[in-house]
Scaffold this motif. Sequence first.
Motif, PDB file in Angstrom:
ATOM      1  N   VAL A 197     -32.183  -2.215  -8.528  1.00 57.35           N
ATOM      2  CA  VAL A 197     -33.237  -3.101  -9.011  1.00 57.35           C
ATOM      3  C   VAL A 197     -33.830  -3.913  -7.868  1.00 57.35           C
ATOM      4  O   VAL A 197     -33.107  -4.487  -7.045  1.00 57.35           O
ATOM      5  CB  VAL A 197     -32.688  -4.059 -10.089  1.00 57.35           C
ATOM      6  CG1 VAL A 197     -33.801  -4.980 -10.605  1.00 57.35           C
ATOM      7  CG2 VAL A 197     -32.078  -3.259 -11.238  1.00 57.35           C
ATOM      8  N   THR A 198     -35.162  -3.962  -7.845  1.00 61.02           N
ATOM      9  CA  THR A 198     -35.912  -4.826  -6.939  1.00 61.02           C
ATOM     10  C   THR A 198     -36.670  -5.841  -7.780  1.00 61.02           C
ATOM     11  O   THR A 198     -37.315  -5.474  -8.765  1.00 61.02           O
ATOM     12  CB  THR A 198     -36.912  -4.015  -6.098  1.00 61.02           C
ATOM     13  OG1 THR A 198     -36.210  -3.021  -5.347  1.00 61.02           O
ATOM     14  CG2 THR A 198     -37.679  -4.920  -5.146  1.00 61.02           C
ATOM     15  N   GLU A 223     -49.552 -11.199  -3.322  1.00 63.89           N
ATOM     16  CA  GLU A 223     -50.466 -10.058  -3.201  1.00 63.89           C
ATOM     17  C   GLU A 223     -49.879  -8.905  -2.396  1.00 63.89           C
ATOM     18  O   GLU A 223     -50.330  -7.763  -2.526  1.00 63.89           O
ATOM     19  CB  GLU A 223     -51.782 -10.511  -2.579  1.00 63.89           C
ATOM     20  CG  GLU A 223     -51.665 -11.068  -1.180  1.00 63.89           C
ATOM     21  CD  GLU A 223     -52.992 -11.539  -0.614  1.00 63.89           C
ATOM     22  OE1 GLU A 223     -53.090 -11.700   0.615  1.00 63.89           O
ATOM     23  OE2 GLU A 223     -53.929 -11.749  -1.410  1.00 63.89           O
ATOM     24  N   ASN A 224     -48.857  -9.156  -1.591  1.00 65.24           N
ATOM     25  CA  ASN A 224     -48.251  -8.092  -0.782  1.00 65.24           C
ATOM     26  C   ASN A 224     -47.070  -7.420  -1.461  1.00 65.24           C
ATOM     27  O   ASN A 224     -46.426  -6.550  -0.858  1.00 65.24           O
ATOM     28  CB  ASN A 224     -47.798  -8.650   0.573  1.00 65.24           C
ATOM     29  CG  ASN A 224     -48.959  -9.102   1.433  1.00 65.24           C
ATOM     30  OD1 ASN A 224     -50.029  -8.487   1.425  1.00 65.24           O
ATOM     31  ND2 ASN A 224     -48.768 -10.194   2.157  1.00 65.24           N
ATOM     32  N   ALA A 225     -46.782  -7.778  -2.695  1.00 66.69           N
ATOM     33  CA  ALA A 225     -45.601  -7.240  -3.373  1.00 66.69           C
ATOM     34  C   ALA A 225     -45.585  -5.714  -3.433  1.00 66.69           C
ATOM     35  O   ALA A 225     -44.555  -5.091  -3.126  1.00 66.69           O
ATOM     36  CB  ALA A 225     -45.493  -7.829  -4.773  1.00 66.69           C
ATOM     37  N   PRO A 226     -46.693  -5.039  -3.801  1.00 67.09           N
ATOM     38  CA  PRO A 226     -46.635  -3.565  -3.831  1.00 67.09           C
ATOM     39  C   PRO A 226     -46.331  -2.962  -2.471  1.00 67.09           C
ATOM     40  O   PRO A 226     -45.572  -1.983  -2.376  1.00 67.09           O
ATOM     41  CB  PRO A 226     -48.030  -3.177  -4.331  1.00 67.09           C
ATOM     42  CG  PRO A 226     -48.520  -4.358  -5.079  1.00 67.09           C
ATOM     43  CD  PRO A 226     -47.976  -5.537  -4.327  1.00 67.09           C
ATOM     44  N   GLN A 227     -46.907  -3.534  -1.418  1.00 68.71           N
ATOM     45  CA  GLN A 227     -46.662  -3.001  -0.074  1.00 68.71           C
ATOM     46  C   GLN A 227     -45.190  -3.156   0.312  1.00 68.71           C
ATOM     47  O   GLN A 227     -44.602  -2.264   0.950  1.00 68.71           O
ATOM     48  CB  GLN A 227     -47.558  -3.717   0.946  1.00 68.71           C
ATOM     49  CG  GLN A 227     -49.035  -3.366   0.848  1.00 68.71           C
ATOM     50  CD  GLN A 227     -49.734  -3.996  -0.345  1.00 68.71           C
ATOM     51  OE1 GLN A 227     -49.277  -5.026  -0.854  1.00 68.71           O
ATOM     52  NE2 GLN A 227     -50.829  -3.390  -0.795  1.00 68.71           N
ATOM     53  N   GLU A 228     -44.595  -4.282  -0.073  1.00 67.81           N
ATOM     54  CA  GLU A 228     -43.177  -4.494   0.234  1.00 67.81           C
ATOM     55  C   GLU A 228     -42.315  -3.457  -0.476  1.00 67.81           C
ATOM     56  O   GLU A 228     -41.383  -2.888   0.113  1.00 67.81           O
ATOM     57  CB  GLU A 228     -42.769  -5.907  -0.193  1.00 67.81           C
ATOM     58  CG  GLU A 228     -43.395  -7.008   0.660  1.00 67.81           C
ATOM     59  CD  GLU A 228     -43.164  -8.398   0.091  1.00 67.81           C
ATOM     60  OE1 GLU A 228     -43.057  -9.339   0.895  1.00 67.81           O
ATOM     61  OE2 GLU A 228     -43.107  -8.542  -1.151  1.00 67.81           O
ATOM     62  N   THR A 233     -39.287   1.850  -0.381  1.00 61.31           N
ATOM     63  CA  THR A 233     -39.005   3.148  -1.015  1.00 61.31           C
ATOM     64  C   THR A 233     -39.660   4.311  -0.272  1.00 61.31           C
ATOM     65  O   THR A 233     -39.793   5.400  -0.826  1.00 61.31           O
ATOM     66  CB  THR A 233     -39.483   3.139  -2.475  1.00 61.31           C
ATOM     67  OG1 THR A 233     -40.899   2.891  -2.517  1.00 61.31           O
ATOM     68  CG2 THR A 233     -38.758   2.070  -3.277  1.00 61.31           C
ATOM     69  N   ASN A 234     -40.070   4.083   0.973  1.00 58.00           N
ATOM     70  CA  ASN A 234     -40.712   5.127   1.782  1.00 58.00           C
ATOM     71  C   ASN A 234     -41.924   5.730   1.079  1.00 58.00           C
ATOM     72  O   ASN A 234     -42.179   6.942   1.144  1.00 58.00           O
ATOM     73  CB  ASN A 234     -39.708   6.238   2.127  1.00 58.00           C
ATOM     74  CG  ASN A 234     -38.579   5.740   3.016  1.00 58.00           C
ATOM     75  OD1 ASN A 234     -38.808   4.991   3.969  1.00 58.00           O
ATOM     76  ND2 ASN A 234     -37.348   6.120   2.693  1.00 58.00           N
ATOM     77  N   GLY A 235     -42.676   4.857   0.392  1.00 59.89           N
ATOM     78  CA  GLY A 235     -43.924   5.272  -0.223  1.00 59.89           C
ATOM     79  C   GLY A 235     -43.787   5.878  -1.606  1.00 59.89           C
ATOM     80  O   GLY A 235     -44.799   6.163  -2.260  1.00 59.89           O
TER      81      GLY A 235
END
Length: 349
Positions: A197-198, A223-228, A233-235
Amino acid sequence: MHSIRLHGARDLRFDELDSPMAPGSGEVLLRVGAVGICGSDLHMIADGRIGDTIFSSPLVLGHEFMGVVAAVGADASDGENHPLTAGQRVAVDPAVPCWRCEICEYGHPNLCPNHTFMGVYPSDGALREYMVVPARNCFPLPDSISAGGGALLETLGVAIHAVDLGHVRVGETAAVIGCGPVGLLICKLLKLSGLEVTAFDPLGWRAEKARDWGVDHVYPGGENAPQELLAQTNGRGVDVVFEAAWADATIQQSMDMARCGGRVVLVGIPGDDRCVMKHSTARRKGLTLAFSRRMKHTYPRAIKLAASQQIDLDDLVSACYPLNKALEAFEANMRYDEGVHKLVISVAD
């Protein structure tokens, strides 16, 4: 009797009400014990409505609650069809479906178009000393569950229902946006189910509680949560995402975090009653979206989890206020005072 009523947006008052009449057939008179403050209560206080439900007369708030049976009407059996007796401690499911319509017959009482809900207009809730409730909505509490824990069983039931909708499987990965009480309980249920879980939350004490409860990765969000998450998860993204915040920009973030073919469960309630997302993201990924409404058939499981100490509901209770200090409790919750997870109002004191 004493009560707390909402008269309009940001207009919460300490009022005196008449005591309820004796319970009728299939009903019990409840001496209210403890009531939890929910995020939906904060929506109603801030906006004078929740979703498209607008109240036009004073409303007693409070739908997360437990109490002690003071009197029983004829044929008063609990949610598992056992007779109730005076003196029993019970938690109460606040949703009252009709039990006769097509949707109820399909087994979805939480979606009943004819239902009422205690603490949502026009049905008064539990921030009062006594109330009459359907016996079928009552679930006896073991002594091992405190009054505050009993009030939080409704919150746990909401989290269980959301996890059910996510169709989680052992060994999968999940993200939870928002570590308020529901989000934290979703995190705990996911860990108990064997997922990695993240979690995301900008409030430091909520993020710390997520770590304490065994969440694998915790980020402040924004706003950077998806990028983190995608970097972690290596994309790929995660198998299932639970949006448990205020459902604004976090809706699109949920879509961005899910893997192709993944699932997204929307639990939060937006203040403006709008759900905004890029259609192309969900379409191209082939995402399955589920909107979570309240709970269904989860109270017995919630009680078992709490009674067995697999989930410590008392660990979520930040403070307990007497009824005559309830306005202070709501103000603290509205301000998001540091350290506040769940505030409980003790009506019985």
